[in-house]
Design a protein around this motif. Structure first.
Motif, PDB file in Angstrom:
ATOM      1  N   ASP A 164      -2.285  -4.074   3.614  1.00 55.97           N
ATOM      2  CA  ASP A 164      -1.135  -3.529   4.337  1.00 55.97           C
ATOM      3  C   ASP A 164       0.141  -4.132   3.736  1.00 55.97           C
ATOM      4  O   ASP A 164       0.413  -5.322   3.903  1.00 55.97           O
ATOM      5  CB  ASP A 164      -1.247  -3.878   5.822  1.00 55.97           C
ATOM      6  CG  ASP A 164      -0.125  -3.291   6.671  1.00 55.97           C
ATOM      7  OD1 ASP A 164       0.901  -2.851   6.098  1.00 55.97           O
ATOM      8  OD2 ASP A 164      -0.261  -3.283   7.895  1.00 55.97           O
ATOM      9  N   THR A 166       3.200  -3.827   4.477  1.00 53.69           N
ATOM     10  CA  THR A 166       4.230  -4.267   5.412  1.00 53.69           C
ATOM     11  C   THR A 166       3.992  -5.702   5.882  1.00 53.69           C
ATOM     12  O   THR A 166       4.872  -6.322   6.479  1.00 53.69           O
ATOM     13  CB  THR A 166       4.308  -3.333   6.634  1.00 53.69           C
ATOM     14  OG1 THR A 166       3.089  -3.422   7.389  1.00 53.69           O
ATOM     15  CG2 THR A 166       4.535  -1.888   6.205  1.00 53.69           C
ATOM     16  N   LYS A 167       2.797  -6.253   5.609  1.00 56.49           N
ATOM     17  CA  LYS A 167       2.469  -7.623   6.019  1.00 56.49           C
ATOM     18  C   LYS A 167       2.264  -8.547   4.824  1.00 56.49           C
ATOM     19  O   LYS A 167       1.883  -9.702   4.994  1.00 56.49           O
ATOM     20  CB  LYS A 167       1.210  -7.616   6.881  1.00 56.49           C
ATOM     21  CG  LYS A 167       1.346  -6.785   8.156  1.00 56.49           C
ATOM     22  CD  LYS A 167       0.037  -6.742   8.922  1.00 56.49           C
ATOM     23  CE  LYS A 167       0.164  -5.875  10.175  1.00 56.49           C
ATOM     24  NZ  LYS A 167      -1.124  -5.782  10.910  1.00 56.49           N
ATOM     25  N   ALA A 168       2.510  -8.043   3.626  1.00 54.00           N
ATOM     26  CA  ALA A 168       2.216  -8.815   2.414  1.00 54.00           C
ATOM     27  C   ALA A 168       3.357  -9.763   2.053  1.00 54.00           C
ATOM     28  O   ALA A 168       4.533  -9.421   2.229  1.00 54.00           O
ATOM     29  CB  ALA A 168       1.958  -7.853   1.248  1.00 54.00           C
ATOM     30  N   ASP A 169       3.006 -10.931   1.514  1.00 56.17           N
ATOM     31  CA  ASP A 169       4.025 -11.842   1.012  1.00 56.17           C
ATOM     32  C   ASP A 169       4.532 -11.301  -0.333  1.00 56.17           C
ATOM     33  O   ASP A 169       3.937 -10.396  -0.915  1.00 56.17           O
ATOM     34  CB  ASP A 169       3.469 -13.255   0.876  1.00 56.17           C
ATOM     35  CG  ASP A 169       2.289 -13.350  -0.085  1.00 56.17           C
ATOM     36  OD1 ASP A 169       2.379 -12.851  -1.228  1.00 56.17           O
ATOM     37  OD2 ASP A 169       1.251 -13.918   0.304  1.00 56.17           O
ATOM     38  N   THR A 201       0.710   2.682   6.194  1.00 55.12           N
ATOM     39  CA  THR A 201       1.831   1.926   6.750  1.00 55.12           C
ATOM     40  C   THR A 201       2.895   1.684   5.683  1.00 55.12           C
ATOM     41  O   THR A 201       2.584   1.349   4.538  1.00 55.12           O
ATOM     42  CB  THR A 201       1.361   0.589   7.327  1.00 55.12           C
ATOM     43  OG1 THR A 201       0.653  -0.142   6.319  1.00 55.12           O
ATOM     44  CG2 THR A 201       0.439   0.807   8.515  1.00 55.12           C
ATOM     45  N   ASP A 203       7.287   0.444   5.136  1.00 53.37           N
ATOM     46  CA  ASP A 203       8.618   0.076   5.602  1.00 53.37           C
ATOM     47  C   ASP A 203       9.543   0.047   4.390  1.00 53.37           C
ATOM     48  O   ASP A 203       9.119   0.306   3.251  1.00 53.37           O
ATOM     49  CB  ASP A 203       8.610  -1.264   6.361  1.00 53.37           C
ATOM     50  CG  ASP A 203       8.073  -2.428   5.539  1.00 53.37           C
ATOM     51  OD1 ASP A 203       7.942  -2.290   4.295  1.00 53.37           O
ATOM     52  OD2 ASP A 203       7.782  -3.496   6.123  1.00 53.37           O
TER      53      ASP A 203
END
Length: 263
Positions: A164, A166-169, A201, A203
């Motif tokens: 995902d 949108t949650k990745a560093d 997902t 952003d």
């Protein structure tokens, strides 16, 4: 004499084009892009991501009888950039399941359709380990991806390992976008222009990373307020989608979505 479905489609397309023109968009209604995954046995399918070859056959037949033709996203967008392609439908297959070669590609060939296959170069020959439920489904090997490409299928990236975004560093985000593209281009010895956001997902940060990695377009599912070639909406197609459901999805997609800026 056109059917009621054909008349409704024609009226809807005209209204969408006029609405787009009034809004300052001369590009007409949003492209219709269908989202598939696995093609095979759907008896154990908790995520409803599988269609049988027989159902895919009927769905592509429905498209052709409506005067529509399934193509890769690259072909669809190229036609749209020329002011054409109103009767083209993008066909996408996510994850790069091994069953694509035996079950999907022959059906696509029979109906004269193209497609885009989004694969995971960090999981070549692996399986769908990111799915906690359901059966393990094998993924294409490097040779399998090359075979699909030789069969006329557009190959795009689905990220490196199905993360995902949108949650990745920052480091993971770069690997999943830029590194996955570099690996695929080395594997294919050809440019890779398309990306597909894992899980759908997206952003602004993910869009920027995909654009910076050099992709020409990217597919989501419902990108919300995001718009443009790097946030293309798609419609999920499943085993239960018969002719009536396909028509409703086809029409409602264009009624609900804004014209894509830049197309």
């Amino acid at each position: 004499m056109p059917s009621s479905i054909e008349s409704a489609e024609s009226t809807e397309a005209t209204e969408a084009t006029e609405s787009a023109a009034k809004a300052g968009h001369a590009t007409g209604p949003v492209p219709w892009v269908a989202m598939y995954h696995s093609v095979g046995d759907c008896s154990d399918d908790p995520y409803r991501i599988t269609v049988t070859p027989e159902r895919l056959e009927k769905q592509l037949g429905w498209l052709r009888r409506r005067g529509l033709r399934g193509v890769s996203v690259a072909e669809l967008l190229a036609a749209r950039s020329r002011g054409e392609g109103r009767r083209l439908v993008g066909l996408t297959f996510d994850d790069g399941y091994a069953d694509f070669l035996d079950h999907a590609l022959p059906v696509l060939d029979r109906w004269g359709c193209g497609a885009t296959l989004f694969v995971l170069p960090g999981r070549l020959g692996g399986d769908n380990a990111w799915d906690p439920l359901g059966p393990r489904r094998p993924l294409l090997t490097a040779d399998g991806i090359r075979r699909a490409a030789r069969g006329g299928v557009e190959i795009g990236s689905h990220g490196l390992t199905h993360v995902d975004l949108t949650k990745a560093d920052p480091q993971t985000l770069r690997a999943e976008t830029a590194d996955s593209r570099a690996r695929l281009e080395e594997l294919l010895q050809a440019p890779v222009d398309g990306f597909c956001y894992p899980y759908g997902t997206v952003d602004r940060r993910a869009v920027d990373a995909v654009r910076d990695a050099g992709y020409g377009y990217a597919c989501a599912i419902d990108p919300g307020p995001l718009n443009g070639p790097h946030a293309l909406p798609r419609v999920h197609i499943g085993q239960n989608d018969n002719a009536v459901r396909l028509f409703l999805k086809y029409r409602l997609h264009r009624l609900r979505r804004r014209p894509v800026e830049g197309l």
